[in-house]
Design a protein around this motif. Structure first.
Motif, short mmCIF file in Angstrom:
data_model
loop_
_atom_site.label_atom_id
_atom_site.label_comp_id
_atom_site.label_asym_id
_atom_site.label_seq_id
_atom_site.Cartn_x
_atom_site.Cartn_y
_atom_site.Cartn_z
N GLY A 221 0.72 -1.44 0.11
CA GLY A 221 -0.01 0.03 -0.01
C GLY A 221 0.86 1.38 -0.06
N PHE A 222 0.14 2.21 -0.39
CA PHE A 222 0.82 3.75 -0.34
C PHE A 222 -0.11 4.85 -0.24
CE2 PHE A 222 -0.32 3.44 -4.77
CZ PHE A 222 -0.75 4.74 -5.05
N ALA A 223 0.39 6.02 0.29
CA ALA A 223 -0.59 6.89 0.49
C ALA A 223 0.31 8.15 -0.30
CB ALA A 223 -0.84 7.42 1.87
N CYS A 224 -0.42 9.21 -0.58
CA CYS A 224 0.05 10.45 -1.29
C CYS A 224 0.34 11.61 -0.34
CB CYS A 224 -0.89 10.74 -2.40
SG CYS A 224 -0.97 9.59 -3.75
N GLY A 225 1.19 12.41 -0.72
CA GLY A 225 1.32 13.54 -0.29
C GLY A 225 1.98 13.37 1.37
N ALA A 226 1.53 14.05 2.14
CA ALA A 226 2.10 14.03 3.52
C ALA A 226 1.86 12.76 4.18
CB ALA A 226 1.56 15.32 4.49
N GLU A 227 0.73 11.95 3.81
CA GLU A 227 0.38 10.68 4.59
C GLU A 227 1.38 9.64 4.02
OE1 GLU A 227 -1.82 10.36 6.84
OE2 GLU A 227 -2.31 12.37 6.55
N GLU A 228 2.30 9.84 3.10
CA GLU A 228 3.24 8.87 2.63
C GLU A 228 3.96 8.00 3.67
OE1 GLU A 228 5.87 8.42 -1.30
OE2 GLU A 228 6.82 9.87 0.03
N MET A 229 4.90 8.70 4.41
CA MET A 229 5.66 8.03 5.20
C MET A 229 4.85 7.51 6.48
SD MET A 229 8.62 7.55 3.90
CE MET A 229 9.32 8.34 2.51
N PRO A 230 3.82 8.10 6.99
CA PRO A 230 3.00 7.39 8.05
C PRO A 230 2.41 6.30 7.47
CG PRO A 230 2.79 9.84 8.17
CD PRO A 230 3.55 9.54 7.05
N THR A 231 2.14 6.17 6.49
CA THR A 231 1.64 4.97 5.86
C THR A 231 2.30 3.98 5.61
OG1 THR A 231 -0.21 6.13 4.80
CG2 THR A 231 0.09 4.04 3.87
N VAL A 232 3.78 4.21 5.37
CA VAL A 232 4.69 3.27 5.07
C VAL A 232 4.80 2.37 6.66
CG1 VAL A 232 7.27 2.56 5.31
CG2 VAL A 232 6.28 4.27 3.64
N ALA A 233 4.91 3.09 7.76
CA ALA A 233 4.79 2.57 8.86
C ALA A 233 3.57 1.59 9.25
CB ALA A 233 4.95 3.46 10.13
#
Length: 294
Positions: A221-233
Motif C-alpha cells: 500500500g501507499f498514500a500520497c502527499g504528507a501521508e506517504e511516510m506515516p502509511t509506510v509504518a
C-alpha cells in the motif's frame, strides 16, 4: 529472522501539475532509467514506471516505454520492472443531453491499454480494478469485461497483474475475477490511498482493506502527499509491502523537495527501525510469485 518487506518506488508518475512544483521530476527515458537505478541501489526491489515526453508531458508512447525497459535491462542493476497500465482509460463528458464525450477523453480498447506490457513483458503491470472518478471530472473505465480482457492478455504474456485498489469495491472485483479463474494466484494487491479520488489513508481503512483480501494474497500500500511516510509504518505493521516515490509525494519534509533516493532511504529507515528488513529483488520474486525476465 525478521520479516522481509518489498519496497517499490514510483519514480515519476503521470501528472503534469507536479512539474511546476519540482524541477527534478524525471522526464526523459535516460532520466527515468537513472532514477530507477538509484532507487534500486537505495533498497527498492521494484520500480513502477510511467513515461513522459522530453518536456515532461505524460505519454503513452511505446517507444518511450521501450527505451526505459531496455535501459534497465542493459544496466547491471537487478530490479523488478512494473509498468503502469492506467493509460488511455478515461472519458470526460461535455454534456448530458445528449451525452457527449469531451476533448479530455482518451479511452482506448482493453488490448491497446495493455499493449506496451504485452510487447515489453515486464514482470509486473498494473490493473486498476474498477470504475472511478479520476482527477475530479474524468471517469476511469474499468468495467468487468475490460478488466477481464486486460488480465487475460497480461497473464498470457507472462506478466503479473498488480491489482490497484482505490476503494473496497475494487477488492471485490478482483475477488470475483479470481473466483471465476480469470486472475491467477498468488494475487498481488496494491492499496492506493489518499489519492484524492479513493479511500483515505486512515489506519482503520487500511486494516479493513487488508482484512477483506482473499486468503494467501500478497499486498502492499501507499498514500500520497504528507501521508506517504506515516502509511509506510502502518503498512509494515499490518504485514504489507510498501510503495514510495515522486509519483506519490515530492517532499522529504515540509518545504524540502525530495529525490526518489531520498524517499526510498527514508522508507528503508522506517522499515528497519520497526524490526523488519528489506527484500532483495530475488527475494521479492520468490515472495510475489514472479519469474525473472533477464
Amino acid at each position: 529472522m525478521s520479516r522481509k518487506v518489498v519496497v517499490s518506488c514510483a519514480v515519476t508518475g503521470g501528472s503534469s501539475a507536479v512539474l511546476a512544483k519540482h524541477p527534478g521530476i524525471p522526464k526523459t527515458p535516460s532520466q527515468i532509467v537513472a532514477a530507477s537505478i538509484d532507487a534500486a541501489k537505495a533498497g527498492a526491489a521494484i520500480v513502477h514506471i510511467h513515461v513522459r515526453e522530453d518536456d515532461g508531458t505524460p505519454s503513452d508512447r511505446l517507444d518511450l516505454f521501450e527505451k526505459v525497459v531496455n535501459g534497465l535491462r542493459d544496466s547491471s542493476t537487478d530490479v523488478i520492472v512494473n509498468l503502469t497500465c492506467s493509460l488511455n482509460g478515461t472519458i470526460a463528458l461535455d454534456s448530458y443531453d445528449p451525452p457527449t464525450l469531451g476533448k479530455a477523453t482518451n479511452l482506448k480498447n482493453p488490448k491497446e491499454r495493455v499493449l506496451h506490457a504485452i510487447k515489453l513483458k515486464p514482470e509486473i503491470a498494473t490493473l486498476d480494478c474498477g470504475v472511478m472518478t479520476w482527477g475530479g471530472e474524468s471517469i476511469y473505465v474499468g468495467r468487468m469485461s475490460d478488466l477481464r480482457q486486460m488480465a487475460v492478455l497480461m497473464q498470457e504474456a507472462g506478466v503479473k497483474p498488480e491489482i490497484e485498489c482505490f476503494e473496497f469495491g475494487h477488492i471485490e472485483n478482483a475477488k470475483s475475477l479470481a473466483k471465476e479463474g480469470t486472475l491467477k494466484g498468488p494475487l498481488l494487491f496494491q492499496f492506493c490511498l489518499s489519492t484524492g479520488y479513493g479511500a483515505p489513508a486512515e489506519p482503520l481503512v487500511l486494516q479493513a482493506m487488508r482484512d477483506t483480501l482473499p486468503e494467501g494474497a500478497n499486498w502492499g500500500g501507499f498514500a500520497c502527499g504528507a501521508e506517504e511516510m506515516p502509511t509506510v509504518a502502518q503498512v509494515v505493521r499490518l504485514g504489507g509491502h510498501v510503495r514510495i516515490g515522486l509519483e506519490d509525494n515530492i517532499y522529504l519534509r515540509r518545504g524540502v523537495l525530495a529525490s526518489n533516493t531520498d524517499l526510498v532511504e527514508n522508507a528503508v529507515g522506517i522499515i528497519e527501525r520497526m524490526g523488519a528488513s528489506i527484500a532483495t529483488p530475488a527475494e521479492a520474486r520468490q515472495m510475489l510469485g514472479l519469474v525473472k525476465r533477464w
